[in-house]
Write an enzyme that holds these catalytic residues in place. Structure first.
Site, PDB file in Angstrom:
ATOM      1  N   GLU A 197      -7.659 -55.129  72.388  1.00 37.04           N
ATOM      2  CA  GLU A 197      -7.982 -53.711  72.591  1.00 37.04           C
ATOM      3  C   GLU A 197      -9.151 -53.368  71.673  1.00 37.04           C
ATOM      4  OE1 GLU A 197      -4.797 -50.832  72.668  1.00 37.04           O
ATOM      5  OE2 GLU A 197      -3.398 -52.279  73.564  1.00 37.04           O
ATOM      6  N   GLU A 212       1.603 -53.771  69.563  1.00 36.75           N
ATOM      7  CA  GLU A 212       1.569 -52.857  68.417  1.00 36.75           C
ATOM      8  C   GLU A 212       2.981 -52.634  67.869  1.00 36.75           C
ATOM      9  OE1 GLU A 212      -0.848 -49.365  69.228  1.00 36.75           O
ATOM     10  OE2 GLU A 212      -2.646 -50.600  69.415  1.00 36.75           O
TER      11      GLU A 212
END
Ligand code: AHR
Length: 571
Positions: free
Chosen positions: A354, A220
């Site tokens: 995820e 991220e």
């Protein structure tokens, strides 16, 4: 309404049959024998999509709340049953779902983690401040993780620190993991040095290399991983992955940080930046993170256990957007990369590392079990919907990892001290096992869709505030699923999201007849049903009952709010 014109015609026909049956029911018992059908599933084994990668059933564990400490790691001296400190129930459950790949150590944690802190004698390892505002004892490190993978029988997937460590540490982590005992990289002419990282690895208990091929290059990076722009990240990615040491025959699979949810701008700009430089060949996959928040309202995350009918449908509707997320990023990659490169593109896979339903506080095991939450039948349905989407996109999705295996967002297991149970999601993982490695084939589902009662609210797509927005989503498929074939065996998985309506469905296979079928179903009267330590078997699957094909087709009633897996023999 789905899909082909022929199936739509058939649907209209069956709808009128159904209407006729309802009309008759009032006046005559003849209605009982009428062919009332709510939906059709038309499978075409000749229209293949791709082999379903077993790696879409992968997992993720992070140093966060009670995931590692108490979830995975109880310590060698623990009274809790363990294998070298690793919770035995965790290993057994991961084996029961045949986990192919396990991602570690984060998540956001990875970008402030020094892999060297977690090697060497445990009593000498440092205490550090971890990302998730909890003290990190480093008792569980690289070797413990590799032992976990060996005990499960899965491959490791390491997320490297790109935000707070230089590329040199990444190169050295690869060397530490993969260099043969006492050797230097194959591209080095120098003799092995006594302080070679492989020798350190051996001194720390593992002579043989770990042979890690899958590497996430940061996590991220648009958020907790550094707040970078796609262009800034592309530069870092290239710096980290150029001239990495390689050992033996293990090619390294590098996964670039991909978008936040449906942020195609990130993907598009990243691909332009990466492919704008010819030294791009290290890219194997693009990571995608897509969470379904428990509530469509910004800054509210909903409750895992307390939800009404509208919230139930809304969550599943927004979860179904995984289909759009995959398609949008695939298209963004295709259009961002010049046509000369398009022949290479299929080798770049989407890595949805995820995913899951993310709720707000309220059902944690205890306050220090940060982000732990309960899981109900609603989450089981979301699991089925998600896997069916991955399988329908088997040509695009190479790896996917649920977040996270135990004591976290969309977990298969809950554990606290010596108490342990599996969640309904665990059962769906098991029910979908036969799809792995099979050929995904086209399956058209024809059923009236369900209007999303909360479809006027713009959606937040994650549990954390920086995750972006999606437009209002108006409807949910009235029946969805996926099909795969291995020789003459066909696996069909189906989710019926209606809270009260069973879906009587005619299943037909083009060019083949259904000879026999058997199956398993997960369904409870109340979609709030869940397991807990006191009731570990409150939710569990059962046989789908007698299935009797007729005329080469099968008519089956999928119960309300259910996930079904059918094994169909074809002739
Ligand atoms: O899974 C929890 C967190 O969600 C991960 O650390 C991060 O990558 C994401 O925002």
């Amino acid at each position: 309404m789905t899909r082909t014109s022929s199936s739509r015609r058939r649907f209209l026909k069956s709808s009128s049959l159904a209407a006729a049956a309802v009309a008759l029911r009032g006046s005559s018992l003849l209605a009982q024998s009428s062919a009332q059908v709510d939906a059709h599933i038309d499978i075409d084994p000749g229209e293949t999509i791709a082999t379903i990668s077993p790696e879409i059933y992968s997992h993720f564990i992070e140093h966060l709340g009670g995931v590692i400490y108490d979830g995975v790691w109880v310590g060698e001296g623990s009274k809790i049953a363990n294998v070298g400190g690793i919770r035995k129930d965790f290993i057994d459950t991961m084996r029961a779902v045949q986990v192919p790949v396990l991602r570690w150590p984060g998540g956001c944690f990875a970008d402030s983690y020094d892999w060297r802190d977690g090697i060497g004698p445990r009593d000498k390892r440092p205490n550090r401040a971890g990302f998730w505002k909890q003290q990190e004892s480093n008792q569980y490190g690289l070797h413990e993780f590799m032992r976990t993978c060996r005990a499960i029988g899965c491959k490791p997937y390491l997320a490297a620190n790109l935000r707070t460590q230089p590329a040199r540490d990444f190169y050295q982590e690869i060397e530490y993991c993969n260099a043969p005992a006492g050797n230097l990289p194959s591209n080095s002419a120098a003799p092995a040095a006594p302080d070679a990282l492989a020798a350190q690895r051996e001194a720390n208990g593992d002579r043989e290399p770990f042979n890690v091929d899958l590497w996430g290059v940061g996590n991220e990076s648009w958020g907790c991983g550094g707040n970078l722009t796609p262009e800034e990240y592309a530069m870092e990615f290239r710096r980290f992955t150029a001239w990495t040491p390689t050992y033996g025959d293990t090619p390294l699979r590098f996964v670039a940080v991909g978008p936040n949810g449906d942020d195609v701008d990130w993907t598009s700009r990243l691909f332009k930046a990466l492919y704008g430089n010819p030294e791009r060949r290290h890219l194997w996959g693009l990571s995608v993170h897509y969470y379904t928040s428990g509530s469509p309202t910004k800054f509210a995350a909903g409750d895992a256990l307390k939800f009404n009918d509208d919230e139930f449908y809304d969550l599943l509707t927004r979860g179904s957007l995984m289909d759009k997320v995959i398609t949008d990023h695939w298209n963004a990659m295709s259009s961002a990369v010049p046509s000369a490169l398009s022949r290479e593109q299929p080798s770049v896979k989407l890595v949805v590392d995820e995913w899951g339903a993310w709720y707000g506080k309220g059902t944690e095991l205890a306050p220090e079990y940060n982000l732990s939450q309960q899981s109900t039948m609603r989450d089981a349905l979301l699991t089925g919907i998600t896997f069916d989407i991955f399988q329908r996109h088997a040509d695009k999705v190479g790896v996917a990892a649920v977040a996270q295996s135990i004591n976290c967002i969309h977990s298969l297991m809950l554990a606290q001290g010596d108490r342990f149970c599996v969640t309904p999601t665990f059962h769906v993982f098991q029910m979908y096992l036969p799809h792995r490695g099979a050929q995904s084939v086209r399956a058209d589902f024809t059923a009236a869709s369900i209007p999303n009662p909360m479809g006027n609210t713009a959606s937040q797509v994650g549990g954390n505030s920086y995750i972006g927005q999606l437009p209002p989503i108006k409807s949910l498929a009235g029946l969805s699923g996926s099909a795969s074939v291995k020789g003459k065996s066909l696996t069909l998985t189906v989710v019926n999201p209606h809270l009260t309506q069973p879906m009587t469905t005619e299943i037909a296979v083009r060019g083949a007849s259904i000879a026999s079928a058997k199956g398993t179903v997960l369904a409870e009267k109340d979609v709030h049903a869940h397991n807990d330590f006191a009731h570990p078997d409150a939710v569990k699957p059962r046989s789908a009952g007698a299935l009797s094909p007729a005329g080469g087709k099968l008519t089956h009633s999928f119960p309300p709010a259910s996930v079904t897996s059918l094994e169909i023999a074809l002739v």
